[in-house]
Design an enzyme around this catalytic site. Structure first.
Site, PDB file in Angstrom:
ATOM      1  N   VAL B  35       7.324  75.072 -53.594  1.00  0.00           N
ATOM      2  CA  VAL B  35       7.906  75.176 -52.247  1.00  0.00           C
ATOM      3  C   VAL B  35       8.336  73.787 -51.769  1.00  0.00           C
ATOM      4  CG1 VAL B  35       7.449  75.791 -49.847  1.00  0.00           C
ATOM      5  CG2 VAL B  35       6.621  77.269 -51.673  1.00  0.00           C
ATOM      6  N   PRO B  55      -0.699  64.164 -54.628  1.00  0.00           N
ATOM      7  CA  PRO B  55      -1.147  63.546 -55.889  1.00  0.00           C
ATOM      8  C   PRO B  55      -0.174  63.883 -57.020  1.00  0.00           C
ATOM      9  CG  PRO B  55      -2.939  64.764 -54.821  1.00  0.00           C
ATOM     10  CD  PRO B  55      -1.694  65.100 -54.084  1.00  0.00           C
ATOM     11  N   GLY B  58      -0.216  67.130 -59.105  1.00  0.00           N
ATOM     12  CA  GLY B  58       0.182  68.442 -58.588  1.00  0.00           C
ATOM     13  C   GLY B  58       1.679  68.603 -58.370  1.00  0.00           C
ATOM     14  N   ASP B 121       4.472  79.339 -45.364  1.00  0.00           N
ATOM     15  CA  ASP B 121       3.618  80.535 -45.450  1.00  0.00           C
ATOM     16  C   ASP B 121       2.748  80.785 -44.232  1.00  0.00           C
ATOM     17  OD1 ASP B 121       4.555  81.306 -47.938  1.00  0.00           O
ATOM     18  OD2 ASP B 121       3.110  80.054 -48.997  1.00  0.00           O
TER      19      ASP B 121
END
Lengths: 282, 282
Positions: B35, B55, B58, B121
């Site tokens: 996203v 980080p 990720g 979300d």
């Protein structure tokens, strides 16, 4: 969403198109003319509370109409802009004035308070622009030419509207209701079940025509869930459920494209027959 | 823009679709997953400076790609969100995190500083939503279903794209250039001349097909002005200027709709002739 490096390197030159949420927020519109009336309409669509600040003498008939008919949302202050305190409690400021100096001053005050602001006809002063819009129930479409002329935006708007069947808004509403019914049958947030729900809805949306959804009533929705989700999460065919397809733009096109050649074939045959029988008679 | 009182009374339930201006503004994206990569792309389109706070472990491959290729605009901070000071100097905050608690906290900090914020979300926490988008040069189109599912938005997007010729962006660019040339010939802001310029451009846009503009080069534009604006502000026909129409979606449709009946007529005639001559031979 291509990963072409040249495309990524060239990204730029546009705006960030977003759907701003204004439900029950306060919006100040300074001015009451034609542009102000368009602003009132856009802001009413977003369920905000609107203050129109302008002398009654300068109100456009449509602005008056909005004030008369939408007293639940629109407050009229029959006077000129008096100073920074007008901005108290406001979440968005729009000016629609002939007086550029006043517009400038209001934009400056708004910036100091970090309130989003748009000054009609002065793009350099705007945090955001408006664009041509299409609305059909929950469906909203915005067309921006990034300052290259509202005329082109409205031509594009007509072109886009010609490609829509007019049933999209209704279809989207029905898909939303169906999703809610599915959540009632298979409740819970996220996890495996959430992913399965999303996958099933997604397959259904991909395999059905958008117009198939638009005709669904309450019992038809239960039927979709009974014969689809409950039977191994399969996607039922609309015909299985007795859903007759409504005529749409694209379907009326395909009818025409079959009808015309049929008539032409028939006409061709008749013409040849007549010509042959005429030449046979001589 | 109808004045139907029932329509006006029913206005509501939507968002305010706007084109937010971010040129050289600072945007913080907290998170680096898929996203987040979509957010980076949207924000790059709007020419902002982006800080991706996440980080390195990720980062989604596309987020990495944007960081690598767009060092001019994207800065990566290889760490977790550390506190309110991360928001210093930011003009917009986007979170794209699995950690709802952290998203909530960041939204709260953003609100305190009156910085527009979107939490992926978590619609209830968003000042604004994103939607499906179409981009073609200066033309940007956004499709919002007001929270009724991204799947439907992307189906509508395909439907709208099918109705576009793909030359609209180029045409809009050329209209912008032509308008600038006209302003050079007939300079000045506002007034009678300004209205005449606007009227002529408007007539030209209404009478020409959008695709006629897309093929204009520099000398062709001068030609339009010489033979149109300079000769009593008339609108010249594209054919007069030697502008050949390019094929477009709508034109290929009209060719098909003439071609098919012609073939059918011919086939009908041949069939009848064969049948008649066969029956004549018996």
């Amino acid at each position: 969403m291509s990963d072409d490096p040249n495309r990524i390197k060239a990204l730029g030159g546009g705006s960030l198109l977003i759907a701003w949420q204004l439900k029950d927020k306060n919006v100040l519109i300074v001015g009451g003319g034609e542009v102000a009336s368009q602003r009132v309409e856009s802001i009413l669509t977003a369920d905000a509370h609107i203050t129109v600040l302008a002398p009654a003498s300068g109100l456009h008939p449509r602005t008056k109409l909005f004030i008369e008919l939408r007293g639940d949302r629109v407050t009229h202050r029959d006077r000129q802009f008096e100073g920074p305190s007008e901005l108290d409690g406001m979440d968005m400021i729009l000016t629609a004035l002939d007086d550029n100096e006043l517009s400038n001053a209001i934009v400056k005050m708004s910036r100091e308070r970090r309130i989003p602001v748009n000054a009609a006809d002065i793009p350099d002063l705007c945090d955001f622009y408006f664009g041509a819009q299409i609305r059909d129930g929950p469906l909203q479409i915005m067309i921006s030419t990034n300052g290259n002329g509202p005329r082109m935006a409205s031509i594009i708007k007509k072109r886009l509207q010609a490609g829509l069947s007019g049933l999209e808004g209704q279809a989207i509403t029905k898909v939303g209701l169906l999703r809610n019914k599915l959540k009632q049958r298979a409740p819970g947030v996220g996890g495996l079940l959430g992913r399965e729900r999303m996958k099933w809805m997604s397959q259904l949306c991909n395999q059905w025509e958008m117009e198939d959804f638009s005709s669904l009533d309450d019992s038809a929705m239960e039927n979709v869930l009974d014969k689809g989700w409950e039977r191994g999460k399969r996607v039922p065919k609309p015909s299985e459920l007795g859903i007759s397809r409504r005529s749409t733009t694209s379907k009326s096109f395909s009818t025409t494209s079959l009808l015309l050649p049929s008539i032409a074939f028939f006409t061709g045959a008749v013409t040849a027959t007549l010509l042959l029988s005429y030449s046979g008679r001589r």
